[in-house]
Design a protein around this motif. Structure first.
Motif, short mmCIF file in Angstrom:
data_model
loop_
_atom_site.label_atom_id
_atom_site.label_comp_id
_atom_site.label_asym_id
_atom_site.label_seq_id
_atom_site.Cartn_x
_atom_site.Cartn_y
_atom_site.Cartn_z
N ALA A 235 1.45 -0.85 -0.23
CA ALA A 235 0.31 -0.17 0.13
C ALA A 235 0.69 1.17 0.12
O ALA A 235 0.33 2.62 -0.04
CB ALA A 235 -1.08 0.30 1.34
N LEU A 236 2.00 1.23 0.36
CA LEU A 236 3.22 1.77 0.51
C LEU A 236 3.59 2.35 -0.55
O LEU A 236 4.03 3.66 -1.01
CB LEU A 236 4.02 2.51 1.88
N ILE A 237 4.54 1.27 -0.86
CA ILE A 237 5.21 1.12 -2.35
C ILE A 237 4.89 1.56 -4.18
O ILE A 237 5.46 1.97 -4.46
CB ILE A 237 6.40 0.27 -2.15
N TYR A 238 3.27 0.97 -3.87
CA TYR A 238 2.98 0.45 -5.24
C TYR A 238 2.34 2.65 -5.58
O TYR A 238 3.06 2.92 -6.77
CB TYR A 238 1.71 0.08 -5.73
N PRO A 239 1.30 3.02 -4.98
CA PRO A 239 1.31 4.31 -5.57
C PRO A 239 2.66 5.23 -5.26
O PRO A 239 2.17 6.37 -5.98
CB PRO A 239 0.40 4.40 -3.85
N SER A 240 3.22 4.96 -4.77
CA SER A 240 4.91 6.03 -4.15
C SER A 240 4.99 5.97 -6.04
O SER A 240 5.44 6.82 -6.35
CB SER A 240 5.36 5.34 -3.27
N LEU A 241 5.30 5.03 -6.28
CA LEU A 241 6.27 4.56 -7.14
C LEU A 241 5.67 5.01 -8.30
O LEU A 241 5.89 6.01 -8.94
CB LEU A 241 6.97 3.53 -7.50
N GLY A 242 4.39 4.63 -7.89
CA GLY A 242 3.78 5.20 -9.36
C GLY A 242 3.56 6.51 -9.67
O GLY A 242 2.89 7.51 -10.91
N ILE A 243 2.99 7.26 -8.41
CA ILE A 243 3.05 8.96 -8.34
C ILE A 243 3.80 9.73 -9.04
O ILE A 243 4.34 10.03 -9.82
CB ILE A 243 2.74 9.63 -7.18
N MET A 244 5.20 9.03 -8.98
CA MET A 244 6.60 9.56 -9.63
C MET A 244 6.84 9.70 -11.12
O MET A 244 6.86 10.40 -11.90
CB MET A 244 7.87 8.66 -8.39
N LEU A 245 6.28 8.22 -10.95
CA LEU A 245 6.25 8.05 -12.55
C LEU A 245 5.20 8.43 -13.82
O LEU A 245 5.93 8.24 -14.36
CB LEU A 245 6.79 6.19 -13.25
N ARG A 246 4.26 8.71 -12.75
CA ARG A 246 2.84 9.68 -13.64
C ARG A 246 3.69 11.10 -14.44
O ARG A 246 3.07 11.10 -15.09
CB ARG A 246 1.74 9.18 -12.63
N VAL A 247 4.03 11.05 -13.17
CA VAL A 247 4.39 12.94 -12.75
C VAL A 247 5.51 13.04 -13.86
O VAL A 247 5.55 14.12 -14.58
CB VAL A 247 4.79 13.78 -11.80
N LEU A 248 6.52 11.43 -14.07
CA LEU A 248 7.37 12.07 -15.35
C LEU A 248 6.74 12.66 -16.30
O LEU A 248 7.48 12.11 -17.36
CB LEU A 248 8.18 11.46 -14.36
N LEU A 249 6.35 11.49 -16.45
CA LEU A 249 5.03 11.20 -18.02
C LEU A 249 4.68 12.82 -17.66
O LEU A 249 4.31 12.20 -18.74
CB LEU A 249 4.88 10.01 -17.86
N ASP A 250 3.99 13.11 -17.20
CA ASP A 250 2.91 14.05 -17.77
C ASP A 250 3.44 16.16 -17.70
O ASP A 250 2.88 16.59 -17.86
CB ASP A 250 1.39 14.22 -16.71
N PHE A 251 4.95 15.68 -16.63
CA PHE A 251 5.09 17.50 -16.39
C PHE A 251 6.78 17.00 -16.82
O PHE A 251 7.47 16.17 -16.54
CB PHE A 251 5.36 17.87 -15.59
N ASP A 252 6.98 17.99 -17.72
CA ASP A 252 8.14 19.44 -18.69
C ASP A 252 8.63 19.85 -17.18
O ASP A 252 8.32 20.81 -17.38
CB ASP A 252 8.44 19.07 -19.61
N ILE A 253 9.69 19.53 -16.30
CA ILE A 253 10.30 20.32 -15.11
C ILE A 253 11.54 21.10 -15.57
O ILE A 253 12.65 19.94 -16.97
CB ILE A 253 10.49 19.45 -14.20
N PHE A 254 11.67 22.31 -15.66
CA PHE A 254 12.38 23.69 -16.58
C PHE A 254 13.27 23.02 -15.69
O PHE A 254 14.78 22.99 -16.59
CB PHE A 254 12.02 24.44 -16.72
N ASP A 255 13.43 22.73 -14.15
CA ASP A 255 14.20 23.79 -13.27
C ASP A 255 14.25 22.48 -12.27
O ASP A 255 13.11 23.21 -11.40
CB ASP A 255 15.16 24.49 -13.02
N TYR A 256 15.24 21.25 -11.94
CA TYR A 256 14.78 20.68 -10.25
C TYR A 256 15.23 20.96 -9.51
O TYR A 256 15.17 20.28 -8.24
CB TYR A 256 15.04 19.02 -10.74
N SER A 257 15.56 22.04 -8.97
CA SER A 257 16.63 22.90 -7.89
C SER A 257 15.62 22.94 -7.26
O SER A 257 15.81 22.88 -6.11
CB SER A 257 17.65 23.99 -8.50
#
Length: 390
Positions: A235-257
């Protein structure tokens, strides 16, 4: 005395595959010196990785040829390229089994366990011999832990109450783990409505951590085979990794600092709340430090995904509009397929760069054409942009 070696089919597979992989990593070893400054700068990474993998392949071939397990009248011996381990039969406490290995455990901490691969010829015969002679320590440990729970008066006044609480805790953990897995599938395969799917995935790890804290040690984070305690690891690992991968697919970050410090602070806050006044981790064993380190990475993945989602999805400010020319396009294939456009400089972007885009946009894009770029500063001051042909 009986001797067991790696199964013949697997040995042949290693003999055929190893030379190919050694050649591949040998090519990576010399690649940085043949392809310009960019790969030369990566040499500090490519060279040690290539050397390590070549050494690993060589050891694998030697193990396939020389490695063996010997079961004698009064002892069991494991021989590999780099080690030799031996246990007298009376020194064996029992065994455990996971997806890849049998572990023969000694009854003394001065002795080391013997590891037997499931790819060993006669694996089932070895397991059967062990099961007739020694206890499965996972089963033994689970029974012992359950008895400890049922005798712990802090769990409940009577044994019946403690049994009921343990049963309910297991049901609750099972339900939350299933919900976590299904929600992760939802945000990946059909994130509609988008805001609700991501919100659900963001809430489940928080609920899981709250349930763990409120269970007073009855529900745990870590998933351990042979444990009587229910776990909310999935319940912790699946949604956590899922959110991370979802935002990497959906949004382009210009500056991660600005992403790293905010995500790091949220991760530390979660860890503090989880580790204070808890019974699961005593830090008397190395495995506790390893488990907490993995937990920190999972929580960081969650924090990273949540921060970027909140920063971008809820940013309704007016965008700065730019245009860029498509210089090239490519597809990256691996476990999944990704689509990239190489864009000219634009606005605040002073260098030519590859940008990940959707399959639909990639298919519509033509080299030489222009795309629109909408740039925003983000509500958490993390600048991001969106590429579109509309």
């Amino acid at each position: 005395m009986k001797e067991y070696k790696l199964a013949k089919g697997w040995a042949i597979f290693i003999y055929l595959l190893a030379p190919i992989l050694v050649s591949l990593f040998a090519w990576l070893l010399i690649l940085p010196f043949q392809n310009g400054d960019f790969l030369l700068k990566l040499g500090w990474l490519l060279i040690p990785v290539a050397l390590a993998m070549i050494a690993l392949m060589i050891i694998g071939v030697l193990d396939a040829y020389n490695g063996r397990l010997i079961i004698g009248k009064n002892r069991i011996i494991s021989i590999s390229t780099l080690s030799k381990r031996e246990l007298k039969l009376e020194e064996i406490k029992g065994y455990t089994v996971n997806e890849q290995y049998i572990f023969v455990e000694p009854n003394s901490s001065s002795k080391k366990s013997i590891k037997i691969s499931k790819y060993t010829g006669g694996y089932r015969e070895i397991l059967h011999w062990l099961s007739l002679s020694y206890p499965d320590l996972d089963v033994t440990n689970a029974l012992e832990e359950e008895q400890e729970i049922l005798q712990d008066e802090s769990v409940g006044w009577t044994k019946e109450v403690r049994e009921e609480k343990l049963a309910k805790a297991r049901q609750r953990a099972k339900l939350l783990n299933w919900v976590g897995g299904l929600t992760t599938a939802w945000i990946f395969f059909y994130p509609t409505p988008y805001s609700y799917s991501i919100l659900a995935a963001m809430l489940i790890p928080i609920v899981a951590l709250a349930v763990v804290k409120l269970s007073d040690g009855l529900i745990r984070i870590d998933e351990k085979k042979g444990s009587a305690y229910p776990s909310l690891f999935y319940a912790l690992i699946y949604p956590s990794l899922g959110i991370m991968l979802r935002v990497l697919l959906d949004f382009d970050i210009f500056d991660y600092s600005h992403v790293w410090p905010v995500s790091g602070l949220i991760t530390l806050a979660f860890l503090f709340l989880l580790l204070i006044n808890q019974k699961e981790f005593t830090f008397k064993k190395k495995v506790d430090y390893l488990t907490v380190s993995i937990l920190a990475l999972i929580l960081f993945a969650y924090s990273f995904g949540a921060v970027i989602h909140i920063n971008c999805y809820y940013d309704h400010s007016e965008a700065e509009h730019y245009t860029a020319k498509i210089l090239d396009k490519r597809i990256s294939s691996g476990k999944s397929r990704s689509y990239y456009l190489k864009l000219s400089t634009w606005g605040r972007q002073n260098e030519i760069d590859d940008v990940s885009v959707s399959k639909a946009l990639y298919n519509r894009a033509e080299v030489g054409a222009e795309v629109n770029i909408y740039f925003r500063n983000g509500i958490l001051d993390i600048p991001w942009f969106k590429v579109t042909d509309k």
